[in-house]
Scaffold this motif. Structure first.
Motif, PDB file in Angstrom:
ATOM      1  N   ALA A 100       8.959  -3.497  -4.182  1.00 47.00           N
ATOM      2  CA  ALA A 100       7.845  -3.311  -5.121  1.00 47.00           C
ATOM      3  C   ALA A 100       8.150  -2.189  -6.116  1.00 47.00           C
ATOM      4  CB  ALA A 100       6.574  -2.992  -4.337  1.00 47.00           C
ATOM      5  N   ILE A 101       8.730  -1.079  -5.625  1.00 45.54           N
ATOM      6  CA  ILE A 101       9.065   0.030  -6.529  1.00 45.54           C
ATOM      7  C   ILE A 101      10.197  -0.373  -7.467  1.00 45.54           C
ATOM      8  CG2 ILE A 101       9.969   2.394  -6.588  1.00 45.54           C
ATOM      9  CD1 ILE A 101       8.517   2.864  -3.927  1.00 45.54           C
ATOM     10  N   SER A 136       0.829  -1.210   0.000  1.00 44.70           N
ATOM     11  CA  SER A 136       0.000   0.000   0.000  1.00 44.70           C
ATOM     12  C   SER A 136       0.860   1.255   0.000  1.00 44.70           C
ATOM     13  CB  SER A 136      -0.930  -0.003   1.220  1.00 44.70           C
ATOM     14  OG  SER A 136      -1.790  -1.126   1.194  1.00 44.70           O
ATOM     15  N   VAL A 137       1.947   1.236   0.775  1.00 45.26           N
ATOM     16  CA  VAL A 137       2.870   2.376   0.792  1.00 45.26           C
ATOM     17  C   VAL A 137       3.472   2.578  -0.597  1.00 45.26           C
ATOM     18  CG1 VAL A 137       5.125   3.149   1.649  1.00 45.26           C
ATOM     19  CG2 VAL A 137       3.399   2.308   3.247  1.00 45.26           C
ATOM     20  N   ALA A 138       3.864   1.477  -1.269  1.00 44.29           N
ATOM     21  CA  ALA A 138       4.415   1.580  -2.620  1.00 44.29           C
ATOM     22  C   ALA A 138       3.386   2.157  -3.582  1.00 44.29           C
ATOM     23  CB  ALA A 138       4.881   0.206  -3.098  1.00 44.29           C
ATOM     24  N   ALA A 139       2.118   1.746  -3.413  1.00 43.99           N
ATOM     25  CA  ALA A 139       1.054   2.247  -4.285  1.00 43.99           C
ATOM     26  C   ALA A 139       0.875   3.757  -4.144  1.00 43.99           C
ATOM     27  CB  ALA A 139      -0.266   1.537  -3.954  1.00 43.99           C
ATOM     28  N   ARG A 170       2.560   8.708   3.541  1.00 43.29           N
ATOM     29  CA  ARG A 170       2.889   7.286   3.435  1.00 43.29           C
ATOM     30  C   ARG A 170       3.067   6.650   4.821  1.00 43.29           C
ATOM     31  NH1 ARG A 170       6.982   9.531  -0.714  1.00 43.29           N
ATOM     32  NH2 ARG A 170       5.722  11.349  -0.200  1.00 43.29           N
ATOM     33  N   THR A 171       3.593   7.442   5.760  1.00 40.81           N
ATOM     34  CA  THR A 171       3.704   6.947   7.131  1.00 40.81           C
ATOM     35  C   THR A 171       2.322   6.698   7.724  1.00 40.81           C
ATOM     36  OG1 THR A 171       5.750   8.209   7.407  1.00 40.81           O
ATOM     37  CG2 THR A 171       4.679   7.426   9.404  1.00 40.81           C
ATOM     38  N   ALA A 172       1.389   7.605   7.426  1.00 35.53           N
ATOM     39  CA  ALA A 172       0.012   7.439   7.915  1.00 35.53           C
ATOM     40  C   ALA A 172      -0.639   6.195   7.318  1.00 35.53           C
ATOM     41  CB  ALA A 172      -0.804   8.681   7.585  1.00 35.53           C
ATOM     42  N   VAL A 173      -0.371   5.927   6.029  1.00 34.03           N
ATOM     43  CA  VAL A 173      -0.898   4.714   5.385  1.00 34.03           C
ATOM     44  C   VAL A 173      -0.327   3.478   6.070  1.00 34.03           C
ATOM     45  CG1 VAL A 173      -0.824   3.353   3.256  1.00 34.03           C
ATOM     46  CG2 VAL A 173      -1.351   5.782   3.149  1.00 34.03           C
ATOM     47  N   MET A 190      10.288  -3.641   8.210  1.00 37.16           N
ATOM     48  CA  MET A 190      10.150  -4.508   7.043  1.00 37.16           C
ATOM     49  C   MET A 190       9.209  -3.890   6.001  1.00 37.16           C
ATOM     50  SD  MET A 190      11.051  -7.305   5.537  1.00 37.16           S
ATOM     51  CE  MET A 190      11.761  -8.397   6.769  1.00 37.16           C
ATOM     52  N   VAL A 191       8.296  -3.045   6.438  1.00 39.08           N
ATOM     53  CA  VAL A 191       7.373  -2.357   5.512  1.00 39.08           C
ATOM     54  C   VAL A 191       8.168  -1.568   4.479  1.00 39.08           C
ATOM     55  CG1 VAL A 191       5.587  -0.587   5.327  1.00 39.08           C
ATOM     56  CG2 VAL A 191       5.515  -2.235   7.212  1.00 39.08           C
ATOM     57  N   SER A 192       9.204  -0.844   4.919  1.00 34.12           N
ATOM     58  CA  SER A 192      10.026  -0.055   4.001  1.00 34.12           C
ATOM     59  C   SER A 192      10.752  -0.956   3.002  1.00 34.12           C
ATOM     60  CB  SER A 192      11.042   0.775   4.782  1.00 34.12           C
ATOM     61  OG  SER A 192      10.406   1.785   5.525  1.00 34.12           O
TER      62      SER A 192
END
Length: 580
Positions: A348-349, A44-47, A327-330, A340-342
């Motif tokens: 993905a990017i 979702s962050v990548a999106a 993006r932090t809020a997402v 690990m999210v980062s």
């Protein structure tokens, strides 16, 4: 025994490594149950990051693909070196605006030179952050006050919106200055390129529809996919709608520098400004999400992590990054648990960078402009600035001044003027701080004496508080205010008690010279000075400054309550001796 020594040495090495790379410890002790949450949050962050990063690159006047370069390595670097579990780094409106303002005049219209200068400025910004971290200047996060930051961000948001209007309406040839641009825009609106306006309207409709019907979906990504598909399918560039154009795929390769190396000198001050602005907004985001999730972040380690992330961005031919609040809020909203999210978002990017750049080349510039305006709109907080008007007029003036300065003289000079005004305002408070006379209430508690309250002064005693540390440039005012209070009382006090805890914070020769003069003047008026608080330090400082005073001139006690008891005890002794 030998194997125990080897094991202990390896444990110490890992501990040192964990201190240097806090995020690594979290990744090495990763819990499997977190993985599903982190994957969902990472994708979702990548999106959200993809369209915004491309739009910010376009904002700076460089190839859109560079926005992706600025996402991948910095995310991984922060995942290893950062202390926040939720924070996402990436291109940010404020940092991009500062870079654009600094490098555009130096590039003289050459896109490659603009890119190269952005890389150099990013590298310098990372260097300043790491240098500041080495000297433990994490407290520098509080250097720019919130009113300055709010005014700056609002000014940047308005500037970005004004810059993107030309792309939205398909106009060209507008002046670079904001006021002149708005004036020219009013005259040229009727000459808009209407197919471009139609594409802008379609993109805006998709954004608003998704935001209204499916608030949890990544509206900018969906809008970009739809507008890019329409552009690709119907070859809209043949109708005069400008598109991003060819984008290099794979790993970044920057051409050899063509700019004068003297230009680097011109980037020193802007890069320092950028480091300060980035870190202030960075820490505000990190602290807010850490507080929400019940843990602490280390300001010095975060400063170093920001520096390393920017150096990583420059090495991957990207531009400066900071905390990406949206993006932090997402990430936080979708339950991201660790750094690990980062890592997942960066992977993905990277896949998009390798396999989807041909499709991305069809992105209409007008759609990028709408996405940028849509993303920037959340930065506007004029209501928050207006709220300062009633709560704190000085904060309101400072915030408005910053906003107007950014709009009129530009981002770099505007933030410089605002910081200067903030420093002058701070110095004015230190030079001429507030002060109070103190008394006691019915319960015997010491409180400030104000109009309308029931606090009464102690008979024969004046208690005084000076709300600033004493130093050479305000001790004269301190002495003047005390004598004004003494001379304005109807009944002259016998005792003057000064709250020394607030005022006497360090040994200053000028302060103790002025104190000696004050004691002499009070002695002429038959007033004994009592300093309450910092008893041990004050005795040492007075001895070092060779103030030879008897107990009839100067008394030092632990606190204000002890001073009152001492005075009452002395009065009782005097009354008893008179009675005898």
């Amino acid at each position: 025994m030998l194997w125990k020594k080897i094991l202990w040495k390896s444990v110490l090495k890992w501990k040192r490594l964990y201190r240097w790379m806090p995020g690594l410890e979290s990744l090495c002790h990763y819990r499997k149950e977190y993985f599903s949450h982190d994957v969902r949050a990472g994708l979702s962050v990548a999106a959200v990051a993809l369209p915004v990063a491309i739009a910010y690159a376009e904002l700076m006047g460089i190839s859109a693909i560079i926005g992706l370069y600025a996402c991948i390595l910095p995310m991984i670097a922060y995942a290893l070196f950062g202390t926040s579990r939720q924070l996402i780094v990436g291109p940010d409106a404020a940092t991009c605006a500062v870079i654009a303002a600094a490098v555009t005049p130096l590039a003289l219209g050459n896109e490659d030179v603009r890119w190269q200068l952005a890389i150099v400025m990013t590298l310098m910004t990372g260097f300043w952050c790491i240098l500041a971290s080495h000297f433990r200047l994490g407290a520098f996060a509080d250097f720019i006050s919130r009113p300055i930051l709010k005014g700056f961000i609002n000014g940047v948001a308005i500037t970005i919106v004004a810059d993107q209007i030309a792309k939205v309406f398909g106009l060209s040839g507008l002046p670079p200055e904001l006021i002149e641009r708005l004036v020219a825009l009013a005259h040229k609106l009727l000459a808009s390129h209407w197919p471009t306006v139609g594409m802008s309207a379609m993109t805006l409709l998709v954004l608003l529809s998704v935001r209204f019907l499916r608030p949890g979906w990544p509206a900018p990504l969906l809008a970009m996919i739809i507008s890019t598909y329409v552009s690709w399918q119907f070859e809209l560039n043949q109708y005069g709608i400008q598109i991003v154009g060819h984008m290099k795929d794979g790993l970044p390769i920057v051409p050899m520098p063509e700019f004068e190396f003297s230009s680097i000198r011109d980037l020193v001050v802007p890069s320092i400004n950028l480091a300060v602005i980035s870190f202030v907004s960075f820490m505000m985001t990190a602290r807010s999400f850490a507080s929400k999730n019940g843990y602490q972040v280390d300001a010095d380690l975060e400063l170093r992590a920001l520096g390393i992330a920017n150096i990583a961005s420059s090495l991957s031919q990207g531009f400066a990054v900071s905390a990406a609040s949206s993006r932090t809020a997402v990430n936080d909203a979708l339950g991201g648990k660790t750094q690990m999210v980062s890592v997942i978002s960066a992977i993905a990017i990277l896949l998009v960078l390798f396999f989807m750049t041909e499709f991305l080349s069809y992105i209409p510039l007008s759609s990028l402009g709408i996405v940028l305006i849509f993303s920037t709109w959340s930065l506007l907080g004029l209501k928050n600035i207006w709220a300062y008007r009633k709560r704190n007029r000085q904060a309101f003036i400072l915030s408005i001044f910053t906003l107007i300065a950014v709009l009129l003289v530009g981002v770099i000079d505007g933030i410089g003027f605002a910081v200067l005004l903030g420093l002058l305002q701070f110095l004015r408070i230190i030079f001429r701080p507030s002060d109070q006379l103190l008394g006691v209430n019915e319960q015997g508690m010491i409180r400030s004496i104000n109009q309308g309250n029931d606090i009464e002064p102690v008979d024969g005693v004046m208690m005084y508080r000076f709300n600033s540390p004493l130093t050479y440039f305000n001790v004269g005012y301190f002495k003047k205010r005390i004598l004004q209070h003494v001379n304005s009382t109807l009944k002259r006090p016998e005792w003057l008690v000064v709250d020394a805890t607030v005022s006497f914070t360090y040994d200053d020769v000028s302060v103790f010279a002025a104190l000696d003069e004050l004691i002499t003047e009070l002695k002429r008026k038959r007033i004994t000075l009592i300093l309450a608080g910092r008893r041990t330090e004050l005795k040492n400082w007075i001895k070092q400054n060779k103030l030879k005073r008897s107990d009839e001139d100067l008394i030092i006690v632990p606190d204000l309550y002890f001073a009152i008891r001492l005075i009452q005890s002395k009065k009782q002794v005097e009354e008893k001796s008179l009675a005898e």
